[in-house]
Structures are given as C-alpha cells and as structure tokens.
Design a protein around this motif. Structure first.
Motif, PDB file in Angstrom:
ATOM      1  N   SER A 336      74.087 -20.783   4.342  1.00 31.20           N
ATOM      2  CA  SER A 336      73.174 -21.930   4.263  1.00 31.20           C
ATOM      3  C   SER A 336      71.713 -21.541   4.435  1.00 31.20           C
ATOM      4  N   LEU A 337      71.375 -20.264   4.217  1.00 32.54           N
ATOM      5  CA  LEU A 337      69.998 -19.818   4.375  1.00 32.54           C
ATOM      6  C   LEU A 337      69.092 -20.473   3.340  1.00 32.54           C
ATOM      7  N   GLY A 338      67.869 -20.747   3.733  1.00 34.48           N
ATOM      8  CA  GLY A 338      66.923 -21.315   2.779  1.00 34.48           C
ATOM      9  C   GLY A 338      65.506 -21.264   3.308  1.00 34.48           C
ATOM     10  N   LEU A 339      64.562 -21.181   2.391  1.00 30.42           N
ATOM     11  CA  LEU A 339      63.146 -21.251   2.732  1.00 30.42           C
ATOM     12  C   LEU A 339      62.698 -22.705   2.675  1.00 30.42           C
ATOM     13  N   PRO A 340      61.838 -23.136   3.590  1.00 30.14           N
ATOM     14  CA  PRO A 340      61.487 -24.556   3.645  1.00 30.14           C
ATOM     15  C   PRO A 340      60.721 -25.006   2.408  1.00 30.14           C
ATOM     16  N   PRO A 341      61.120 -26.145   1.821  1.00 32.21           N
ATOM     17  CA  PRO A 341      60.333 -26.712   0.725  1.00 32.21           C
ATOM     18  C   PRO A 341      59.104 -27.410   1.284  1.00 32.21           C
ATOM     19  N   VAL A 342      58.279 -27.954   0.405  1.00 32.61           N
ATOM     20  CA  VAL A 342      57.102 -28.714   0.821  1.00 32.61           C
ATOM     21  C   VAL A 342      57.557 -30.075   1.348  1.00 32.61           C
ATOM     22  N   HIS A 343      57.043 -30.431   2.512  1.00 36.16           N
ATOM     23  CA  HIS A 343      57.395 -31.727   3.095  1.00 36.16           C
ATOM     24  C   HIS A 343      56.174 -32.642   3.107  1.00 36.16           C
ATOM     25  N   GLY A 344      56.402 -33.933   2.971  1.00 33.61           N
ATOM     26  CA  GLY A 344      55.331 -34.920   2.987  1.00 33.61           C
ATOM     27  C   GLY A 344      55.812 -36.224   2.402  1.00 33.61           C
ATOM     28  N   ASP A 345      54.891 -37.004   1.912  1.00 36.74           N
ATOM     29  CA  ASP A 345      55.232 -38.296   1.320  1.00 36.74           C
ATOM     30  C   ASP A 345      55.686 -38.121  -0.129  1.00 36.74           C
ATOM     31  N   PRO A 346      56.433 -39.102  -0.672  1.00 33.68           N
ATOM     32  CA  PRO A 346      56.903 -39.007  -2.065  1.00 33.68           C
ATOM     33  C   PRO A 346      55.738 -38.948  -3.055  1.00 33.68           C
ATOM     34  N   LEU A 347      55.990 -38.316  -4.186  1.00 29.70           N
ATOM     35  CA  LEU A 347      54.974 -38.232  -5.224  1.00 29.70           C
ATOM     36  C   LEU A 347      54.756 -39.597  -5.856  1.00 29.70           C
ATOM     37  N   PRO A 348      53.489 -39.952  -6.153  1.00 31.92           N
ATOM     38  CA  PRO A 348      53.203 -41.207  -6.852  1.00 31.92           C
ATOM     39  C   PRO A 348      53.392 -41.040  -8.357  1.00 31.92           C
ATOM     40  N   ASP A 349      53.036 -42.080  -9.104  1.00 31.73           N
ATOM     41  CA  ASP A 349      53.043 -41.980 -10.564  1.00 31.73           C
ATOM     42  C   ASP A 349      51.866 -41.101 -10.977  1.00 31.73           C
ATOM     43  N   LEU A 350      52.177 -39.945 -11.553  1.00 37.00           N
ATOM     44  CA  LEU A 350      51.139 -38.965 -11.893  1.00 37.00           C
ATOM     45  C   LEU A 350      50.801 -38.967 -13.382  1.00 37.00           C
ATOM     46  N   ALA A 351      51.395 -39.869 -14.120  1.00 33.46           N
ATOM     47  CA  ALA A 351      51.238 -39.804 -15.580  1.00 33.46           C
ATOM     48  C   ALA A 351      49.794 -39.966 -16.019  1.00 33.46           C
ATOM     49  N   ALA A 352      49.016 -40.774 -15.262  1.00 37.07           N
ATOM     50  CA  ALA A 352      47.645 -41.052 -15.686  1.00 37.07           C
ATOM     51  C   ALA A 352      46.641 -40.020 -15.188  1.00 37.07           C
ATOM     52  N   LEU A 353      47.108 -39.042 -14.446  1.00 37.80           N
ATOM     53  CA  LEU A 353      46.174 -38.077 -13.862  1.00 37.80           C
ATOM     54  C   LEU A 353      45.493 -37.227 -14.929  1.00 37.80           C
ATOM     55  N   GLY A 354      46.236 -36.895 -15.978  1.00 39.40           N
ATOM     56  CA  GLY A 354      45.666 -36.060 -17.039  1.00 39.40           C
ATOM     57  C   GLY A 354      45.605 -34.602 -16.638  1.00 39.40           C
ATOM     58  N   THR A 355      44.810 -33.843 -17.363  1.00 37.63           N
ATOM     59  CA  THR A 355      44.661 -32.408 -17.106  1.00 37.63           C
ATOM     60  C   THR A 355      43.573 -32.185 -16.069  1.00 37.63           C
ATOM     61  N   VAL A 356      43.900 -31.376 -15.071  1.00 31.84           N
ATOM     62  CA  VAL A 356      42.990 -31.149 -13.945  1.00 31.84           C
ATOM     63  C   VAL A 356      42.556 -29.689 -13.957  1.00 31.84           C
ATOM     64  N   PRO A 357      41.251 -29.400 -13.987  1.00 33.22           N
ATOM     65  CA  PRO A 357      40.794 -28.004 -13.935  1.00 33.22           C
ATOM     66  C   PRO A 357      41.132 -27.386 -12.585  1.00 33.22           C
ATOM     67  N   THR A 358      41.367 -26.063 -12.592  1.00 35.50           N
ATOM     68  CA  THR A 358      41.852 -25.365 -11.408  1.00 35.50           C
ATOM     69  C   THR A 358      40.935 -24.211 -11.046  1.00 35.50           C
ATOM     70  N   ALA A 359      40.661 -24.088  -9.746  1.00 38.92           N
ATOM     71  CA  ALA A 359      39.922 -22.947  -9.213  1.00 38.92           C
ATOM     72  C   ALA A 359      40.791 -22.261  -8.168  1.00 38.92           C
ATOM     73  N   GLY A 360      40.356 -21.087  -7.703  1.00 36.86           N
ATOM     74  CA  GLY A 360      41.101 -20.355  -6.683  1.00 36.86           C
ATOM     75  C   GLY A 360      41.329 -18.918  -7.081  1.00 36.86           C
ATOM     76  N   ASP A 361      42.223 -18.226  -6.330  1.00 35.30           N
ATOM     77  CA  ASP A 361      42.387 -16.793  -6.551  1.00 35.30           C
ATOM     78  C   ASP A 361      43.568 -16.454  -7.461  1.00 35.30           C
ATOM     79  N   VAL A 362      44.213 -17.467  -8.075  1.00 33.66           N
ATOM     80  CA  VAL A 362      45.278 -17.201  -9.040  1.00 33.66           C
ATOM     81  C   VAL A 362      44.625 -16.997 -10.398  1.00 33.66           C
ATOM     82  N   GLN A 363      44.334 -15.757 -10.709  1.00 32.78           N
ATOM     83  CA  GLN A 363      43.560 -15.445 -11.904  1.00 32.78           C
ATOM     84  C   GLN A 363      44.259 -15.930 -13.167  1.00 32.78           C
ATOM     85  N   GLY A 364      43.473 -16.523 -14.059  1.00 35.40           N
ATOM     86  CA  GLY A 364      43.996 -16.980 -15.334  1.00 35.40           C
ATOM     87  C   GLY A 364      44.533 -18.391 -15.318  1.00 35.40           C
TER      88      GLY A 364
END
Length: 461
Positions: A336-364
């Motif tokens: 039954s080993l496992g790594l913890p998933p992300v915990h928090g509140d349920p995801l809302p309706d994301l359909a209207a969010l559109g494309t979001v530009p991304t910054a950070g150290d994940v190149q590309g």
C-alpha cells in the motif's frame, strides 16, 4: 547460484521485518529523501519489495550514474571475451586520434584507469571535453592533459565512463545495449532497458540508462554471486574482485560512504560496495550478509538513505530477537505504499480560464490550459511549441505514463496547485496557477541533469 527471485517472508531469510519497517519509516520521514521503490534480496530471494504509487514494478526508472555500473559490466564481459585489455591504453582503441593526442600523460591513460576514475585529472572534465570537441567526447577528453600521472588520483569524471562505452562500441561494432542484450540482459531476465543517446547516436554510458528496479537488483546479485548466473559465468571472478575493491583512494570526498575508495565504476562503502546515481538510485551489495538492496527515488540527501540502511536494516539481519509475527504487517504496508497527492479544495470549472502563460525554472514550458475529459480535468502544457497533456487526479494520482498528476485548489487564496511526476524518472514539477491574475509558475522539485519535460521518459530503442 541464484537464477530467479522467489518471494520469501523476511523472517525465513533471517531478517526482522520490524527493521525493514523502521527503514521505510526513515525513508518516508527524512527531509530531502523521497523513496520510489525498494527491492531487498537475501540469499537470492526477495525479502521485501514495494513501489510508492504512482511508481510501479513494471515501469523503468532513470538511473543517472548508476548507469555506470551497467557500462562497466559491458567492459567486464568484453574483457572476458578477449576484446578489451585492461592494460591497453585508451588511445589504442582510437588510432585515428593518435596524431592529435600528443600529451604523454594522456597517451598513458589505460582502460583500468578509466574504470577507476583515475585518469589523472583532478576534477570533472565533461564541459571542457565538449568545449574542446563538441562532436567527439573521446577526442575532447584525450586532448585534455591530465594534472597527474594516470592511476594516482581520483576524480569523478564522466568522460572516463563515456570513453569506456565508446571502447565497447568500437570493439563490438554495435551499441552498448545490443552488446549487453544477449550477454547480460537476457540471461538475467532483464527485458526492458534503454539508454539515452547523445547527438552522435552513442549511449551516454555515464548516465541515461532506464531500467526497472528488478534490473538493479539482478545486477547486484550477479556481482554478489561473483559473476555466475544460472551456472553460467558472465563475468570473470577476477573482474568482480577487482571491480569491488578499492582501486584508488578518495579521502577528500565529503560524505563517509563516498570516501571509502573507488573500484571499477563501483563505490566502496562503510558496509559492502555499491553503484549509485543522482537523487538516490542505489545498488547496494553486502557480501557479508549475502544481501542486495536496490532503491530508486528523488533524494538529494543520498547519505541519509545509506545512514538509514546502516541504522535500521543491518541490525535486522540475523537479529537475535527476530519477530516472525511482523512479516504480515510489513507485507500489507509494502502493498500500500504511495506518495502523497496534492490536497486541498475541489477544482472549479476551469473551461473559461483559457491559455495561461507560464514562468519559472521548467525550461521550455511556455503556457498551460485546462480541458474537460469525461469526468475529470486534463492539463495541457505547451512545451517548446509542442503539447504535453496529462489527466489530473483530485485527491489521487492520475497516471498516463510517462506522467502522473494530481491537483487541488489551495485553501485561502484559490490558486490551483498541480504536481506532475515524470514517473520513468526521479523528477517532479510543481505548477501554481493564479486564477485572478491568470498567470502560472512552474518549478522543479529536483532539477533534471540532462533532460527536459519532453525527454524525461524512456528513450526509444
């Protein structure tokens, strides 16, 4: 002489399951240690094995520098076949470079020096070798004059191993994997192993090998059995003895298990010997205990992993107060080993969010978007103009190999948190999407050493 790995209760093999459980506790609770898999063999039988979901037994894992031990095995087999001479110079296998390599110390680097990371250079040379000749690492390496006489100083040096792989390719006329398949992989029952190649089509040798945890365990068991498998000698006993004893001292290494000496692409340790790779890929062999420990993970603090093994596993072997009643509890925990998933509140309706530009150290990683897929959401990431798509689990990991992802809304500020695991590698990326600002940031938990989001997966054969 073991040929298969039957599963046996730890107590039947003289191991107290409570010690294994304490080892698991340490792996799961120590900062900068994240386990992905464990296979523990004693007397050639499985005492314990487990994978932390979303990692799995049938999935390969990037081994990083543990790849070196597989490259060394290819050299050992080539020595046994009379194709490679440990006392021949590296240059002798590349006669086309004879006129270019004029430094006498470079000309005296022998195969055994390459195996022992004792080329005479005092520090890593990979960047300088590539700068010297971007299209030929061997030439670039041999054009760098050693600081000292070959064989006299230790320096962990990737071109040493790259050159060993190039020698095997040169004498065999094929790739490393092609050479190893009938001679090592098939006899040991390793049916999935792939290697990242450079721009010339050559396996890196020093890194880039992808293999399941069972393959790590099998390689360790082969060395524990002094090179014999199923009654067949694969490596000469003299080779195994040389590979697993100190060939060159390395007293300046910072951590205690890294300054016990170096063999042929194996580290000596306070107990036994091992091959290892960045972020906690381990093949630990303990001849005195007749034990092999194979581990994968995302663990920047690799010394802490070994410390935990010495503190908890070793005392459990032939423990005077062995408790056979603990076997069942350990078995259930391993299942039954496992790594913890992300915990928090349920995801809302994301359909209207559109494309979001991304910054950070994940190149590309340029942008992200969300789309509905039946009953769940998918994350679509634009990476270097190409799309990387993954289902999102809520309160769990959704797996679509080579990716697994989990997402939730962070309580308080409403930001969407997404963790994306590249489950054929150690690596994890954290994504945070600000719904109000419509911006996103992405950061690596651990920085990949030679790959990016589109290549963190098993290479094609």
């Amino acid at each position: 002489m073991t040929t298969t790995f039957p599963r046996t209760a730890p107590s039947a093999l003289g191991i107290d399951a409570r010690g294994i459980a304490r080892f698991l506790d340490a792996l799961e609770s120590t900062p900068d240690v994240e386990p992905h898999s464990i296979v523990l063999l004693r007397h050639g039988q499985v005492a314990a094995e487990g994978w932390w979901h979303p990692y799995a037994a049938d999935r390969v894992h990037l081994l990083y520098s543990l790849s070196k031990s597989f490259t060394a095995a290819a050299v050992g087999i080539a020595v046994r076949e009379g194709l490679v001479d440990l006392d021949a110079t590296a240059l002798s296998y590349f006669p086309e470079l004879d006129a270019d390599v004029t430094d006498e110390r470079s000309r005296r680097i022998r195969v055994r020096h390459l195996l022992a990371m004792a080329s005479g250079h005092r520090e890593e040379t990979l960047d300088r070798a590539l700068a010297s000749d971007p299209s030929n690492v061997v030439r670039g390496f041999l054009l760098l004059p050693p600081d000292d006489e070959p064989g006299t100083v230790f320096a962990y040096n990737q071109p040493c191993t790259y050159t060993l792989g190039a020698i095997v390719r040169r004498v065999s006329g094929g790739s490393l994997v092609e050479y190893l398949r009938p001679r090592l992989l098939e006899p040991l029952g390793i049916d999935d192993l792939a290697w990242r190649r450079d721009d010339t089509g050559a396996e890196l040798g020093f890194s880039g090998c992808y293999a399941p945890t069972s393959a790590i365990a099998a390689l360790g068991q082969l060395y524990l059995q002094r090179g014999v498998w199923n009654g067949e000698r694969i490596l000469d006993e003299e080779w195994v003895a040389a590979a697993t004893r100190t060939q060159v001292d390395n007293p300046n290494e910072a951590n205690p298990d890294w300054r016990q000496g170096y063999g042929f692409q194996f580290w000596m340790a306070r107990h036994g010997f091992r091959g290892d790779g960045a972020y906690g890929q381990f093949c630990v062999v303990l001849p005195e205990q007749d034990l092999v420990l194979a581990l994968t993970g995302q663990s920047p603090d690799m010394q802490a992993v070994l410390d935990a093994a010495w503190q908890h596993l070793l005392p459990a072997v032939d423990a005077p107060d062995l408790d056979a009643g603990a076997d069942a509890g350990l078995e259930a925990r391993l299942a039954s080993l496992g790594l913890p998933p992300v915990h928090g509140d349920p995801l809302p309706d994301l359909a209207a969010l559109g494309t979001v530009p991304t910054a950070g150290d994940v190149q590309g990683l340029d942008a992200v978007a969300f789309a509905r897929d039946d009953a769940s959401w998918r994350l679509a990431a634009t990476v270097d103009g190409r799309e990387l798509s993954v289902p999102l689990g809520e309160g769990e990991w959704a797996v679509e190999s080579p990716l697994a992802a989990s997402a939730a809304v962070r309580p308080g500020d409403g930001a969407i948190l997404v963790d994306v695991r590249f489950v054929e590698t150690p690596h994890l990326a954290h994504l945070r999407v600000d719904l109000h600002a419509r911006t996103a940031t992405a950061e690596w938990q651990t920085q990949p050493l030679h790959d990016g989001p589109l290549t963190l997966r098993r290479p094609a054969d």
